[in-house]
Structures are given as structure tokens and as C-alpha cells.
Design an enzyme around this catalytic site. Sequence first.
Site, short mmCIF file in Angstrom:
data_model
loop_
_atom_site.label_atom_id
_atom_site.label_comp_id
_atom_site.label_asym_id
_atom_site.label_seq_id
_atom_site.Cartn_x
_atom_site.Cartn_y
_atom_site.Cartn_z
N PRO A 101 -0.17 -6.91 -4.78
CA PRO A 101 -1.32 -7.06 -5.70
C PRO A 101 -1.82 -5.71 -6.19
CG PRO A 101 -1.99 -7.49 -3.44
CD PRO A 101 -0.52 -7.27 -3.41
N GLU A 102 -2.19 -5.65 -7.45
CA GLU A 102 -2.84 -4.45 -7.98
C GLU A 102 -4.34 -4.73 -8.11
OE1 GLU A 102 -1.11 -1.85 -10.69
OE2 GLU A 102 0.93 -2.51 -10.40
N ARG A 156 5.15 -8.58 6.10
CA ARG A 156 5.74 -7.25 6.25
C ARG A 156 4.94 -6.34 7.19
NH1 ARG A 156 9.00 -5.80 1.79
NH2 ARG A 156 9.35 -3.88 2.94
#
Length: 275
Positions: free
Chosen positions: A2-3, A112
Site C-alpha cells: 500500500p502507498e 511476509r
Amino acid sequence: MPELPEVEHIVRALRAAIVGRRIVAAELKLKRTAPGTSKPAFSRMLRNALITGVSRRGKYILIELDANRLLTTHLRMTGKFICLTQDDDLPPYAHVVFHLDDDRRLVFCDMRQFGRMRVVANRHRLPPEILSLAPEPLSADFTEQYFRETLRKSRRSLKQLLLDQTRVLGLGNIYAAEALFLAGVNPMKSAERLSKARSEKLYRAVRDVLQEAIDAGSTLRIDLADGNGDYIGTSERFWRVYEREGEPCVRCGAKIRRVVHGGRSTYYCPKCQHN
Ligand SMILES: [Zn+2]
């Protein structure tokens, strides 16, 4: 990953879901997610905390708690928050579980394991990773003068400077490419050499691409109750240059180029952004 615009929408969804709730118990299941604390200390610091607000600094999500406490979260690659009932099965990679006073659970999942949380005992003493961030790009603190000074002091390329969150906040690889295209500036140009007029243009482009993405993102599906975890629906965003190598430029028709610069793919139009 996500940005800033996506994080902004996650913040809004969280605000609607958890503000006013109390954390009855907090379980840190994976130590690495909150490296600054032990599992028992994490529980102790958050037990019975009232959630008073949710906000954002850059891509950090700030969950505001009573007694001036703060829980900061950076999602990194795959971190996500999900709201579940007590009966729902925990999804895979559920590394932190907050039991709320309305019998729901706020769960932090992270396949992750790069996502990070930190409990801040006093929100008036913010940790260095937040204090070092540049002004919020859509706030009044991020002035044209600040931007111009920042460029003038840097010998790095514009692309690299725009990605440095301590200098210009909010742009990742996508939005940096889009802003440079909008301003018609070459990504490899040295920051200090950009003229005043073009720096003003780039300043406006930075704000425009972020605002445009936040507005367009209102169609993003962020369903915190989706136990399958993929709560950001595929958006049908249209990028002007990002990931459009070889396609015709929307402005002039020249083929969009991709170069690897500073270890990242950089997309630009060789004609519109020739210098
Ligand atoms: Zn072009």
C-alpha cells in the site's frame, strides 16, 4: 504494497470500526512484529486501553489510546488489519490479536512479516522513525518554499529524492513516477538543478497525484470483516506512465521507457520528460 492513499483509506475504515472501543486484551504472537517490546510488556501496556482515534503520518497508522498512549503500525509489504468476531477462525499469519470490548477482535495479519508495531507510552514523545518524516504532503506544513529548499539542497536525482520519506513524504515508486510525468520533468535530473518554475510545477504535481489517488480510492473495497484477508479490492486505477513500458504516452504518443534507477524501475516519457 500500500502507498499513502491506500493507507489513508485503511485509516478511515479503521476509524469507523474501532474508535470508542476498549482493548480488553492484546496478544503479540510474533515477537518480530513489535521488536521494541516483550510479549508480556505489549499486553500490559495495551490492556484496557480505550481507542480514542485513528490517524496517519505518512504510511504509519497511528491508533490513539487514552492516557496519551499510541500504537503505531507500518504495514510494509503484506501487513493488514482485519476485524473478526470471537467465533471466526483466525486467518493465517495472524501475528497480533486485540480483543475488543464488543466481542470483536482486531487482528493484524502479515504473511511476509515485515510489518512493524510499536507501543508509544507518551504520544508527545514520538519515536525517531516518525519524528524524522517530512511534512505531511497534503497539509499546510508542506509548502512550496519547503519543497524548493529541499530540492536545492540535494544532489540526488529527483526520483531518489522524491522517494526519501524524510525529505518528501508520501510518494512511493508509483506516485513518484506519476508526479514527475505530470510535471514533465526527467526522473534522473539532479534535484538541485531544477528551475524555480519547474519546481513549482513538480510541487503541485506531487499534491495532485496524491489527492487524485485518495479521491479515486473512495471506490476501493476495504472490508475489515473479510476474514480471507485481501481487503483491498483490485482498483482499476489508470496510471499514466507507471508499468506502461513500450505503450504510447497519453500526451504525445512516444513510447514510455523503463530504466532501473537506484535499484527501482522508473517509467517516463522520453519526449515529455526529456530534461
Ligand atoms: Zn509524452
